[in-house]
Scaffold this active site. Sequence first.
Site, PDB file in Angstrom:
ATOM      1  N   ASP A  75      81.343  -8.403 -14.435  1.00 49.99           N
ATOM      2  CA  ASP A  75      80.795  -7.792 -15.731  1.00 49.99           C
ATOM      3  C   ASP A  75      81.521  -6.844 -16.100  1.00 49.99           C
ATOM      4  O   ASP A  75      82.709  -6.480 -15.337  1.00 49.99           O
ATOM      5  CB  ASP A  75      79.707  -7.305 -15.132  1.00 49.99           C
ATOM      6  CG  ASP A  75      78.657  -6.771 -16.387  1.00 49.99           C
ATOM      7  OD1 ASP A  75      78.740  -7.157 -17.417  1.00 49.99           O
ATOM      8  OD2 ASP A  75      77.805  -5.685 -16.046  1.00 49.99           O
ATOM      9  N   ASP A  88      73.912  -9.616 -22.674  1.00 54.66           N
ATOM     10  CA  ASP A  88      72.763  -8.784 -23.043  1.00 54.66           C
ATOM     11  C   ASP A  88      71.880  -9.073 -24.033  1.00 54.66           C
ATOM     12  O   ASP A  88      71.703  -8.330 -25.050  1.00 54.66           O
ATOM     13  CB  ASP A  88      73.056  -7.218 -22.987  1.00 54.66           C
ATOM     14  CG  ASP A  88      73.622  -6.606 -21.777  1.00 54.66           C
ATOM     15  OD1 ASP A  88      73.725  -7.478 -20.916  1.00 54.66           O
ATOM     16  OD2 ASP A  88      74.249  -5.750 -21.674  1.00 54.66           O
ATOM     17  N   GLU A  96      85.490  -6.846 -20.289  1.00 52.02           N
ATOM     18  CA  GLU A  96      85.923  -6.827 -21.898  1.00 52.02           C
ATOM     19  C   GLU A  96      87.258  -6.181 -21.962  1.00 52.02           C
ATOM     20  O   GLU A  96      88.076  -6.713 -22.673  1.00 52.02           O
ATOM     21  CB  GLU A  96      85.034  -6.417 -22.916  1.00 52.02           C
ATOM     22  CG  GLU A  96      83.931  -7.376 -22.951  1.00 52.02           C
ATOM     23  CD  GLU A  96      82.791  -7.414 -21.580  1.00 52.02           C
ATOM     24  OE1 GLU A  96      82.853  -6.153 -21.168  1.00 52.02           O
ATOM     25  OE2 GLU A  96      82.183  -8.167 -21.542  1.00 52.02           O
TER      26      GLU A  96
END
EC number: 3.2.1.20
Length: 787
Positions: free
Chosen positions: A407, A484, A410
């Site tokens: 997670d 999300d 990015e």
Amino acid sequence: MLEDTSFAIQPEQDDKTQETHRIDIGNMHTFSHTEHVFSFHCDTGIVKIRFYREDIVRIAFNPFGETSLSTSVAVVKEPEKVDASVHETEEEVTLTSAKLTVVLQKRPFRVRIYDNHGRLLVAEGKKGMAFTYQGEVCCFKMMDEADHFYGFGEKTGFLDKRGETMTMWNTDVYAPHNPETDPLYQSHPYFMTVRNGSAHGIFFDNTYKTTFDFQTATDEYCFSAEGGAIDYYVFAGPTPKDVLEQYTDLTGRMPLPPKWALGYHQSRYSYETEQEVREIAQTFIEKDIPLDVIYLDIHYMNGYRVFTFDRNRFPNLKQLIADLKQKGIRVVPIVDPGVKEDPEYVIYQEGIRHDYFCKYIEGNVYFGEVWPGKSAFPDFTNKKVRKWWGEKHQFYTDLGIEGIWNDMNEPSVFNETKTMDVKVIHDNDGDPKTHRELHNVYGFMMGEATYKGMKKLLNGKRPFLLTRAGFSGIQRYAAVWTGDNRSFWEHLQMSLPMCMNLGLSGVAFCGPDVGGFAHNTNGELLTRWMQVGAFTPYFRNHCAIGFRRQEPWAFGEKYERIIKKYIRLRYQWLPHLYTLFAEAHETGAPVMRPLFFEYPDDENTYNLYDEFLVGANVLIAPIMTPSTTRRVAYFPKGNWVDYWTGEVLEGGQYHLISADLETLPIFIKQGSAIALGDVKRSTEMPDEHRTVHIYKANGGKATYVLYDDDGQTFSYEKGDYLRMYIEVEYGENSVHIVTKSEGTYQPSWKLSFAIHHATEQTKVTIDGNEQNAIFDPHQRILLIQSE
Ligand code: MIG
């Protein structure tokens, strides 16, 4: 104050026109070639063209320096030796392979590409390749009225992206994913064009922030990048399936995931203690609801330090994991890239001592705020760092863990830009580049480090990796979930085109947070979403901190019963799904497909976003609005059998279908087949039966492929698999089945056949032998147990 310095005579600031002034590539002057590379010397630089296969051609142009034919990490294929002929006239140069014709107009330099049927795939008109002196590069193409555009990875909105502008810049977006929310976590500078039933593809291999604009003009589109070179590949098609095969030959395919990763996954941010995890697992077992995975979100760590766990919350994590594994349930922990700045923490120490963290050009480490507070970020563009990070996962494998969840990769940073300073310099194996250039591959390379590290540590067992960020080619390492989302019906709706376009971008293994991540879900939404989840490639229920619980039983018996039915259905369907995963692994064809993928001639399918196919022949038309028990569904040509009732609906038209809360509308194409197995509590439970359900037609032939292997090792790569070709010939009163098997795998299950829409008189032969069959008059099914 500065008046008496030279500041007083500063030049006027450049205006915007300077920045946006585009320079055309100009005219071609000379042309030369080596055996495989064709070079075109133009006013502003050199264009290089190379065939990668007869049906893949690469075009590169760097207006700012030498045009290099190196590639980004997305590309795994070495170019093949392709025979190409060259023909030059006063006006043009033409390069021809067996499948593509590339015409280069000289003045000005423009590209046209045809397939071997003379169909024009890609053409430049008034504009072609261009750039600005600020470093932007762009490539214009003519847009046909009949063009429809797909792919682009993970995008909100509808299926067909004509009329949209999309940016590729991996971004953590917790704000609601609205139709205009762009970009999200993944970057796939790739798309497929469908025009009058034929498809071709383009992959723009540029890792900078890129933009795909199908909005500004009505008759041209443009893809551009903030920096780097124009460098793209054209895939000839002509079917959508061919384009996927070509694109994934270039960028790689998904290795077969472990079978357990295809089961049902339960997650929450977070199951916070050992006790809570045990209770969740126990509840699944008591309620006899199948489950393969429970996730550990950030609370499991000691102060959010990766490669640690909190010994207060999880006093005996190893025992917990062992106990659950015995029950067929695996534990997958989250791993974020941010390493807490803490001189007493060994990962931080090692990273600093070995110079493994991302740094500025001046030599100081870049720090960003994430969960652990001030953190440093491993520089995954460095091979040594990837190796180190991969090896660190021994911490997890020693605990008995076989899957990892990446997670925040990015990378996400809690600041205004949401990410790392673009001025940070990545080592890039000795070819340093800014974060601005490599931002989009950061998560990809973390995925590579993690997958390869886990694979080594697991000694021949298949690892599972789930990632949020990625770049083209991420399918080689990880499954992708769409981040999300929220517990809105709209987000259930949006998840369909989003996952279909991810699938069309080579990422077959994907899915959304079922039930919705943020916000409070409700029983009806959860039920409808779980029904769809049972048929999406990746099936995980996940929910954010502070919102209503959404485990299958969270809304009482009425919903629990239905949800349980669909999780069980998922397990029953695993043999068919696994076969489709094997197909994706071999050919790149997605598991979850938009209808046009199979029916590219049918215009009604071009923007059909609220239905999907599972493989070629199973159509799912879910209900995705509240208090709704009816919807209109489109059926492409052929006859479609209602999975629940056996009713036959004629295709090539719309039908009003009914589906109470209990029902996910599922239709099987008549003449095709699916393989179902036993309902099991976990994929770990033994596999006793396989039933190939054949949906009888009154004539014609069909082949069903059933794939299986041990589901957990890589021995399938050495031929230890079973691929059974089940050829079926239908007569009005007969079904003749011929089976052929390939591979060395000996399955534990017994095979049987169920012929739907048969009569007692239907004669069935298998490999030429007439079969004794049991007829179920109620369901009109003939059952044949083979030895
Ligand atoms: O911003 O680890 O998308 O699935 O539960 C929060 C906590 C960070 C974002 C992920 C979500 C996960 C959450 N993470």
